[in-house]
Design an enzyme around this catalytic site. Structure first.
Site, mmCIF file in Angstrom:
data_model
loop_
_atom_site.group_PDB
_atom_site.id
_atom_site.type_symbol
_atom_site.label_atom_id
_atom_site.label_comp_id
_atom_site.label_asym_id
_atom_site.label_seq_id
_atom_site.Cartn_x
_atom_site.Cartn_y
_atom_site.Cartn_z
ATOM 1 N N TYR A 1 0.895 -1.150 0.000
ATOM 2 C CA TYR A 1 0.000 0.000 0.000
ATOM 3 C C TYR A 1 0.937 1.205 0.000
ATOM 4 O O TYR A 1 1.841 1.284 0.841
ATOM 5 C CB TYR A 1 -0.874 0.081 1.248
ATOM 6 C CG TYR A 1 -1.690 -1.149 1.574
ATOM 7 C CD1 TYR A 1 -2.273 -1.930 0.587
ATOM 8 C CD2 TYR A 1 -1.898 -1.510 2.913
ATOM 9 C CE1 TYR A 1 -3.031 -3.042 0.916
ATOM 10 C CE2 TYR A 1 -2.653 -2.618 3.246
ATOM 11 C CZ TYR A 1 -3.214 -3.382 2.248
ATOM 12 O OH TYR A 1 -3.960 -4.484 2.579
ATOM 13 N N CYS B 1 1.327 2.989 3.392
ATOM 14 C CA CYS B 1 1.692 2.184 4.558
ATOM 15 C C CYS B 1 3.115 2.528 4.997
ATOM 16 O O CYS B 1 4.045 2.485 4.188
ATOM 17 C CB CYS B 1 1.597 0.701 4.191
ATOM 18 S SG CYS B 1 2.513 -0.403 5.280
ATOM 19 N N PHE C 1 5.268 0.865 6.780
ATOM 20 C CA PHE C 1 6.187 -0.267 6.650
ATOM 21 C C PHE C 1 6.612 -0.463 5.187
ATOM 22 O O PHE C 1 7.766 -0.778 4.907
ATOM 23 C CB PHE C 1 5.537 -1.538 7.201
ATOM 24 C CG PHE C 1 5.219 -1.466 8.666
ATOM 25 C CD1 PHE C 1 6.232 -1.540 9.612
ATOM 26 C CD2 PHE C 1 3.914 -1.312 9.107
ATOM 27 C CE1 PHE C 1 5.956 -1.472 10.971
ATOM 28 C CE2 PHE C 1 3.624 -1.233 10.464
ATOM 29 C CZ PHE C 1 4.648 -1.310 11.402
ATOM 30 N N CYS C 2 5.673 -0.255 4.269
ATOM 31 C CA CYS C 2 6.008 -0.323 2.844
ATOM 32 C C CYS C 2 6.930 0.826 2.444
ATOM 33 O O CYS C 2 7.862 0.649 1.650
ATOM 34 C CB CYS C 2 4.743 -0.283 1.992
ATOM 35 S SG CYS C 2 3.576 -1.629 2.330
#
Length: 379
Positions: free
Chosen positions: A111, A114, A116-117
């Site tokens: 995403y 996001c 973390f992404c």
């Protein structure tokens, strides 16, 4: 192209030099004369009388034919020299350069908004690793229906090795960049998967050693030349996952207006259908405004959650200190990339603007932007 031009110039030069007299009616002279006349008229706006180009050509015709031939020959020779020189430089560059990531084919399922992404993208961009992005629909998630692991990010390596969890992805790739003798499958075995049930009765998946790089003692000393650097990096990478990330939602959904603006950004940047986008923007914004209040309570945040964000960011800047550009010194380390990746998802939102205005993070953040944009970790 350059070589062809060089050869053409040289041929013209030789043909002129080989002629004992450059005749007014000669083909070469005729072509050059016409071109000169056209240029002369275009440059000076006159159609009558001899222009500067014509006078110059006449002088050459009168006794400078060999000079003209030498000029063409010299021009061709110089062009040829530059062509050969460029070719040699290209050959040497290709001979001594390595394909980033040892030619790994990387596909990132994500995403865009996001954190973390975003951490993974910051790492890949900084190291100049080519990768393909597959944006996952957060409602249906059909893009990752083939995976038993249902979260993002997921990184597929060469089509057959699946890396889950942002920190595992980063640690695995960094290990491989330093020690290319180890395959990704071998490295992945160093981060065993652990399943457990959290305090809310939900099964969660964790990974052992995810903040460690699997290197030899000599490689570790080379990467972390000063005492405490490795420990410091691991500490702040974990801090980014365990604390900083949890400050994002309460701050971007702090008020109803901010929640709506945040979901407008999420829908615009994400992969939603028309109905899903409308539903996510309005219903999702209302839901996250309520959830952010629970998150504030769960993580023991202050009533004004901005203060927790400001303190966290200033703690980070203080840990870097005034003598270092980055926590890694002159170059970003994995902690720098993790913190930058997390904070970057707020760009364009009120929380980000407030953070830049009320903390000391601006100069470090701008340096990180340049480092990732320019792929400064490629070598």
């Amino acid at each position: 192209m350059a070589a062809a031009c060089a050869r053409s110039l040289s041929k013209v030069g030789w043909s002129i030099l080989e002629s004992p007299v450059v005749r007014r009616s000669g083909t070469g002279s005729y072509l050059v004369g016409n071109a000169s006349a056209r240029v002369s008229r275009r440059a000076y706006g006159t159609g009558s009388g001899p222009g500067l180009g014509s006078r110059l050509l006449s002088s050459l015709r009168a006794g400078g034919g060999r000079a003209l031939g030498c000029a063409f020959l010299l021009g061709g020779g110089l062009s040829l020299y530059q062509t050969v020189r460029w070719s040699v430089q290209q050959h040497l560059a290709e001979e001594h350069s390595e394909v980033p990531g040892d030619g790994l084919k990387l596909i990132l399922y994500q995403y865009k908004t996001c954190p973390f992404c975003s951490k993974v993208r910051a790492f890949l961009d900084y190291h100049g690793l080519p990768y393909e992005i597959v944006e996952v629909n957060p409602v249906m998630r059909k893009e990752i229906k083939w995976s038993t692991y249902r979260k993002v990010p997921i990184l597929m390596v060469d089509g057959d090795v699946q890396l889950n969890d942002s920190s595992v992805i980063i640690s695995s790739l960094k290990t491989h960049l330093i020690d290319k003798k180890k395959s990704m499958s071998e490295i992945l075995r160093c981060y065993p998967e652990m399943k457990s049930v959290n305090d809310r009765g939900k099964e969660v998946t964790e990974y052992n050693n995810k903040y460690w790089l699997m290197l030899s003692e000599d490689e570790t000393e080379l990467l972390y030349p000063e005492k405490g650097m490795q420990k410091e990096e691991r500490k702040w990478r974990q801090w980014a996952d365990d604390w900083l990330v949890h400050l994002i939602s309460p701050n971007v959904y702090r008020t109803t207006d901010e929640a709506l603006a945040s979901f407008d950004y999420i829908v615009r940047e994400g992969k939603f259908g028309s109905f899903e986008g409308f539903f996510a923007k309005y219903v999702g914004a209302a839901a996250m405004f309520i959830i952010s209040k629970r998150l504030k309570s769960r993580h023991n945040l202050q009533d004004d959650v901005r203060q927790d964000l400001y303190k966290a960011v200033n703690d980070w800047v203080a840990a870097i200190g005034k003598k270092r550009k980055f926590m890694g010194g002159n170059d970003p380390n994995l902690a720098d990339l993790a913190v930058f990746g997390v904070l970057r998802v707020m760009e364009g939102l009120q929380a980000f603007d407030d953070m830049m205005e009320n903390t000391k993070v601006k100069h470090w953040y701008q340096r990180m932007e340049r480092a990732t944009l320019n792929h400064e970790g490629r070598n």
